[in-house]
Design a protein around this motif. Structure first.
Motif, short mmCIF file in Angstrom:
data_model
loop_
_atom_site.label_atom_id
_atom_site.label_comp_id
_atom_site.label_asym_id
_atom_site.label_seq_id
_atom_site.Cartn_x
_atom_site.Cartn_y
_atom_site.Cartn_z
N GLY A 133 0.81 -1.20 0.00
CA GLY A 133 0.00 0.00 0.00
C GLY A 133 0.85 1.26 0.00
N LEU A 134 0.21 2.37 -0.31
CA LEU A 134 0.93 3.63 -0.45
C LEU A 134 1.43 4.19 0.87
N VAL A 135 0.62 4.08 1.92
CA VAL A 135 1.00 4.68 3.21
C VAL A 135 2.24 4.02 3.80
N PRO A 136 2.29 2.67 3.94
CA PRO A 136 3.53 2.06 4.44
C PRO A 136 4.73 2.33 3.53
N TYR A 138 5.28 5.05 1.73
CA TYR A 138 5.74 6.41 1.99
C TYR A 138 6.44 6.52 3.34
N LEU A 139 5.86 5.90 4.35
CA LEU A 139 6.46 5.98 5.69
C LEU A 139 7.84 5.32 5.73
N GLN A 143 9.95 8.51 6.33
CA GLN A 143 10.10 8.66 7.77
C GLN A 143 11.19 7.76 8.35
N ARG A 148 13.86 11.73 1.87
CA ARG A 148 13.20 12.80 1.12
C ARG A 148 14.24 13.72 0.51
N LEU A 227 5.94 12.24 -4.58
CA LEU A 227 5.88 11.79 -3.19
C LEU A 227 7.01 12.34 -2.34
#
Length: 309
Positions: A133-136, A138-139, A143, A148, A227
């Motif tokens: 999924g996109l959220v994991p 990105y994190l 993060q 970044r 992103l």
């Protein structure tokens, strides 16, 4: 006589008649035209005047030749050149690294004498069917790893792609003779020497195919930049073109800003359709040169030697 007659009959069965040959050639000529005509229209519109496009629509030959769309794009040419450099670096380094990593993963799982080949094959196949999924995603990169505004965040996520790994594995299993690997082992070659000296030279067709797809993915990618890249980060040419397109849409939608811009410069015409077409031409131009490069390896790979008795 019977043997000669049988061979002649087999040739007749496999031969293509003149009618079938004409139909096949006509189909592919038509298909080629359907691929080329939109590109020609794209080029024509990019060199057309914006007002004529709005009034008369698209034409295969510009009614009024104009370079305003390209002038709008290259008004500040320094960022464009920098973005080209970043895109070329990401594409070349990313493709080479991705091919190396995926081939190194695919080779062990193609060997029947590798005890854990089914486990590692299942792991790769599982990633093809299911994603985190996109959220994991990105994190993990933004993060946990803190990547970044780093150029390698545009390459690392595509280093391993499950479908390509399985494609290379299948080629290794079906096209690399086991007898050849065994003879190399008898001659004293280690696994790394066998892989880089024998397996890879015989695998140029699949490596060229996967390499071309990886090149297209890296060059056309803008989502990773969207992103992970902010105003201070490295910007690829596709992402910069996307930003220019969004800026044009924002100016066109904001009537107050557009009116102020026209009041300051009454002769200025905001490129819309022509700018979009020019962006496509600027973005697709360099990647065309990748096709002849990979085509040479297609031909070379098909003529590489085979097992000799």
């Amino acid at each position: 006589m019977s043997a000669i007659a049988t061979k002649k009959k087999e040739r007749d069965v496999l031969a293509i008649s003149n009618k079938s040959n004409f139909i096949i050639n006509t189909f592919f000529w038509f298909y080629t035209a359907m691929c080329i005509i939109p590109v020609l229209l794209l080029i024509s519109v990019s060199f057309s005047d914006e007002q004529n496009i709005r009034v008369n629509g698209y034409k295969f030959w510009p009614e009024q030749f104009s370079l305003e769309a390209y002038k709008f794009l290259v008004k500040d040419w320094t960022p464009i050149v920098e973005s080209y450099g970043i895109s070329i670096f990401v594409t070349v380094v990313g493709t080479i690294t991705a091919l190396t990593v995926m081939a190194l993963y695919a080779y062990p799982i193609s060997r029947r004498d590798f005890k854990h080949r089914n486990i590692f094959s299942f792991i790769m196949f599982f990633t093809v069917l299911f994603g985190g999924g996109l959220v994991p995603f990105y994190l993990m990169y933004a993060q946990i790893l803190g990547w970044r505004n780093e150029i390698y965040v545009l390459m690392v996520p595509m280093f391993v792609q499950g479908f390509f790994v399985l494609l290379i594995r299948t080629f290794f299993s079906n096209s690399i003779p086991t007898e050849l690997l065994e003879s190399a082992k008898i001659d004293g070659a280690g696994e790394m020497r066998t892989f880089f000296g024998i397996v890879l030279p015989l695998s140029l067709p699949v490596l060229a195919s996967v390499g071309l797809l990886c090149t297209l993915n890296y060059w056309n990618d803008w989502f990773l930049s969207l992103l992970f890249i902010t105003q201070d980060g490295p910007r690829t040419i596709t992402f910069r073109m996307l930003e220019a397109l969004l800026n044009i849409q924002a100016l066109t939608a904001n009537s107050n800003v557009y009116s102020a811009l026209m009041a300051a410069n009454p002769k200025f015409q905001m490129p819309g359709e022509t700018a979009r077409m020019a962006m496509a031409i600027v973005g697709v131009g360099p990647i065309i040169f990748a096709y002849p490069f990979f085509q040479r390896f297609f031909i070379t790979g098909l003529t590489v030697g085979a097992v000799k008795g």
